[in-house]
Design a protein around this motif. Sequence first.
Motif, mmCIF file in Angstrom:
data_model
loop_
_atom_site.group_PDB
_atom_site.id
_atom_site.type_symbol
_atom_site.label_atom_id
_atom_site.label_comp_id
_atom_site.label_asym_id
_atom_site.label_seq_id
_atom_site.Cartn_x
_atom_site.Cartn_y
_atom_site.Cartn_z
ATOM 1 N N LEU A 1 -17.594 20.533 9.947
ATOM 2 C CA LEU A 1 -18.127 19.235 10.461
ATOM 3 C C LEU A 1 -19.295 18.937 9.879
ATOM 4 O O LEU A 1 -19.546 17.832 9.121
ATOM 5 N N THR A 2 -20.192 19.975 9.419
ATOM 6 C CA THR A 2 -21.603 19.692 8.941
ATOM 7 C C THR A 2 -21.327 19.312 7.360
ATOM 8 O O THR A 2 -21.928 18.531 6.682
ATOM 9 N N ASN A 3 -20.209 20.241 6.827
ATOM 10 C CA ASN A 3 -20.154 19.666 5.359
ATOM 11 C C ASN A 3 -19.452 18.528 5.240
ATOM 12 O O ASN A 3 -19.723 17.597 4.335
ATOM 13 N N GLU A 4 -18.587 17.867 6.211
ATOM 14 C CA GLU A 4 -17.920 16.455 5.994
ATOM 15 C C GLU A 4 -19.057 15.524 6.266
ATOM 16 O O GLU A 4 -19.002 14.468 5.346
ATOM 17 N N LEU B 1 -14.036 8.056 14.782
ATOM 18 C CA LEU B 1 -13.220 9.364 15.170
ATOM 19 C C LEU B 1 -13.781 10.487 15.570
ATOM 20 O O LEU B 1 -13.405 11.203 16.546
ATOM 21 N N LEU B 2 -14.985 10.757 14.666
ATOM 22 C CA LEU B 2 -15.642 12.210 15.165
ATOM 23 C C LEU B 2 -16.431 11.874 16.562
ATOM 24 O O LEU B 2 -16.379 12.688 17.100
ATOM 25 N N TYR B 3 -16.782 10.510 16.541
ATOM 26 C CA TYR B 3 -17.667 10.433 18.012
ATOM 27 C C TYR B 3 -16.757 10.439 19.104
ATOM 28 O O TYR B 3 -17.063 11.034 19.982
ATOM 29 N N LYS B 4 -15.593 9.954 19.133
ATOM 30 C CA LYS B 4 -14.493 9.940 20.019
ATOM 31 C C LYS B 4 -14.052 11.518 20.197
ATOM 32 O O LYS B 4 -13.876 11.881 21.455
ATOM 33 N N LYS B 5 -13.920 12.459 19.282
ATOM 34 C CA LYS B 5 -13.674 13.811 19.459
ATOM 35 C C LYS B 5 -15.087 14.562 20.132
ATOM 36 O O LYS B 5 -14.586 15.318 20.971
ATOM 37 N N TYR B 6 -15.818 14.422 19.452
ATOM 38 C CA TYR B 6 -17.090 15.328 19.466
ATOM 39 C C TYR B 6 -18.206 14.506 20.242
ATOM 40 O O TYR B 6 -19.224 15.352 20.819
ATOM 41 N N GLY B 7 -18.212 13.317 20.625
ATOM 42 C CA GLY B 7 -19.418 12.667 21.126
ATOM 43 C C GLY B 7 -20.665 12.775 20.066
ATOM 44 O O GLY B 7 -20.246 12.557 18.956
ATOM 45 N N TYR B 8 -21.776 12.498 20.285
ATOM 46 C CA TYR B 8 -22.872 12.275 19.391
ATOM 47 C C TYR B 8 -23.066 13.516 18.586
ATOM 48 O O TYR B 8 -22.990 14.708 19.232
ATOM 49 N N LEU B 9 -23.078 13.449 17.376
ATOM 50 C CA LEU B 9 -23.266 14.670 16.510
ATOM 51 C C LEU B 9 -24.701 15.004 16.342
ATOM 52 O O LEU B 9 -25.529 14.533 15.297
ATOM 53 N N GLY B 10 -25.148 15.747 17.404
ATOM 54 C CA GLY B 10 -26.563 16.229 17.451
ATOM 55 C C GLY B 10 -27.064 17.360 16.829
ATOM 56 O O GLY B 10 -25.975 17.906 15.908
ATOM 57 N N ILE B 11 -28.022 17.865 16.776
ATOM 58 C CA ILE B 11 -28.729 19.059 16.134
ATOM 59 C C ILE B 11 -27.716 20.320 16.562
ATOM 60 O O ILE B 11 -27.498 21.202 15.709
ATOM 61 N N ASP B 12 -27.287 20.443 17.860
ATOM 62 C CA ASP B 12 -26.611 21.547 18.077
ATOM 63 C C ASP B 12 -25.093 21.488 17.192
ATOM 64 O O ASP B 12 -24.582 22.614 17.230
ATOM 65 N N LYS C 1 -30.388 17.682 9.670
ATOM 66 C CA LYS C 1 -29.961 17.079 8.654
ATOM 67 C C LYS C 1 -28.986 16.215 8.907
ATOM 68 O O LYS C 1 -28.734 15.139 8.644
ATOM 69 N N GLY C 2 -27.705 17.157 9.401
ATOM 70 C CA GLY C 2 -26.516 16.416 9.638
ATOM 71 C C GLY C 2 -26.665 15.185 10.935
ATOM 72 O O GLY C 2 -25.963 14.218 10.827
ATOM 73 N N GLU C 3 -27.286 15.676 11.724
ATOM 74 C CA GLU C 3 -27.694 14.729 12.964
ATOM 75 C C GLU C 3 -28.208 13.290 12.372
ATOM 76 O O GLU C 3 -27.855 12.355 12.493
ATOM 77 N N THR C 4 -29.325 13.336 11.510
ATOM 78 C CA THR C 4 -29.763 12.428 10.718
ATOM 79 C C THR C 4 -28.836 11.719 9.741
ATOM 80 O O THR C 4 -28.779 10.393 9.757
ATOM 81 N N GLN C 5 -28.062 12.281 9.092
ATOM 82 C CA GLN C 5 -26.957 11.570 8.230
ATOM 83 C C GLN C 5 -25.746 10.920 9.233
ATOM 84 O O GLN C 5 -25.510 9.847 8.773
ATOM 85 N N ASN D 1 -32.129 17.100 21.354
ATOM 86 C CA ASN D 1 -30.863 17.514 20.340
ATOM 87 C C ASN D 1 -30.683 16.316 19.421
ATOM 88 O O ASN D 1 -29.856 16.424 18.580
ATOM 89 N N ALA D 2 -31.738 15.458 19.347
ATOM 90 C CA ALA D 2 -31.759 14.357 18.313
ATOM 91 C C ALA D 2 -32.936 14.138 18.027
ATOM 92 O O ALA D 2 -34.173 14.149 18.799
ATOM 93 N N SER D 3 -33.231 13.230 16.817
ATOM 94 C CA SER D 3 -34.739 12.754 16.517
ATOM 95 C C SER D 3 -34.954 11.465 17.193
ATOM 96 O O SER D 3 -34.358 10.576 17.250
ATOM 97 N N PRO D 4 -36.300 11.463 17.863
ATOM 98 C CA PRO D 4 -36.620 10.178 18.528
ATOM 99 C C PRO D 4 -36.723 9.113 17.752
ATOM 100 O O PRO D 4 -36.449 7.860 18.258
ATOM 101 N N ASP D 5 -37.232 9.296 16.397
ATOM 102 C CA ASP D 5 -37.515 8.085 15.392
ATOM 103 C C ASP D 5 -35.946 7.534 15.490
ATOM 104 O O ASP D 5 -35.843 6.404 14.933
#
Length: 216
Positions: A29-32, A76-87, A92-96, A126-130
Motif C-alpha cells: 500500500l505504501t509503495n502504491e 477505492l483505497l479509501y472505501k477499503k481502508y479508510g483514511y490512509l494515515g501514518i499507521d 510521507k504516505g499520509e501526506t501523499q 495519526n495525520a498531520s494537522p496542517d
Amino acid sequence: MCKRIIAISLLLTTVSCKNALSITEKRDLTNEIDAMGKIDQVAAYIPQGKYANYSRDKWNAFKDSVMIDNTKRAELLYKKYGYLGIDKVGEKGETQFWAIVQHYDKSVDFQNKVLKSLKKEVSKKNASPDNYALLYDRIKVNNGEKQLFGTQIEYKKNGQAKPKNGLIDTINIDKLRKKYNLDPLKKYLNLMTERHFNMNKDIFLKEGITEPIFYK
C-alpha cells in the motif's frame, strides 16, 4: 446472554481483522501511494523535464488524466481502508494520499468525506494537522467561501500573495494557524510571494518589478 456476548466478541474480532494490515499489505500500500504521489507532484507543478515542451492542450490532458486516475484509485483505497494515515502508510504516505485528494477539485464530495475522516485521525495524532487545515480551506474556496486558515492563495498584480476569497477571522488567524502547525500568515504569504516571483521573474522584470514585494 452468553451467546450474545460471544457473538459481539466475534463481530469485534472480525472488524479488527478487517482494519488490521499485515506487514506485506502495508508495504504494498505504501509503495502504491508513493508511486501515485510522485506522478501527482509532476502533474501539480509546472511542466518540466520531458513534459517541458508539451503544448498547453497536451499538458492539460496529461494533468487531467493523472488527477482522474489517481482520484479513482484513492476513492477505492479509501472505501477499503479508510483514511490512509501514518499507521497504514507512514508520514510521507499520509501526506501523499492527502495531496492526491487535495489536488482534485472536481471531486469536492470526496474531499468532504476525507476531511471528516482526516479530522478524526488528526485528533489521534495519526495525520498531520496542517494537512487538515489545507484541505479545509481548499473546500471552502471551492465553494466560494472565506477561508479559516488562509492557506489557499491568489496573487495581486504586483505579485503579492493573498488569501483567496478572504478570511473568516483576521484577528485570531495566527493563533489558529499555530494550533495546526502552520507558520504565521505574513511569513507564509511572503514565502509564496517569493516563490511566485522567482517562477515568473522574466514577466515581472518586464513590468519593472525587480524583486518580490513583501508584507512588512
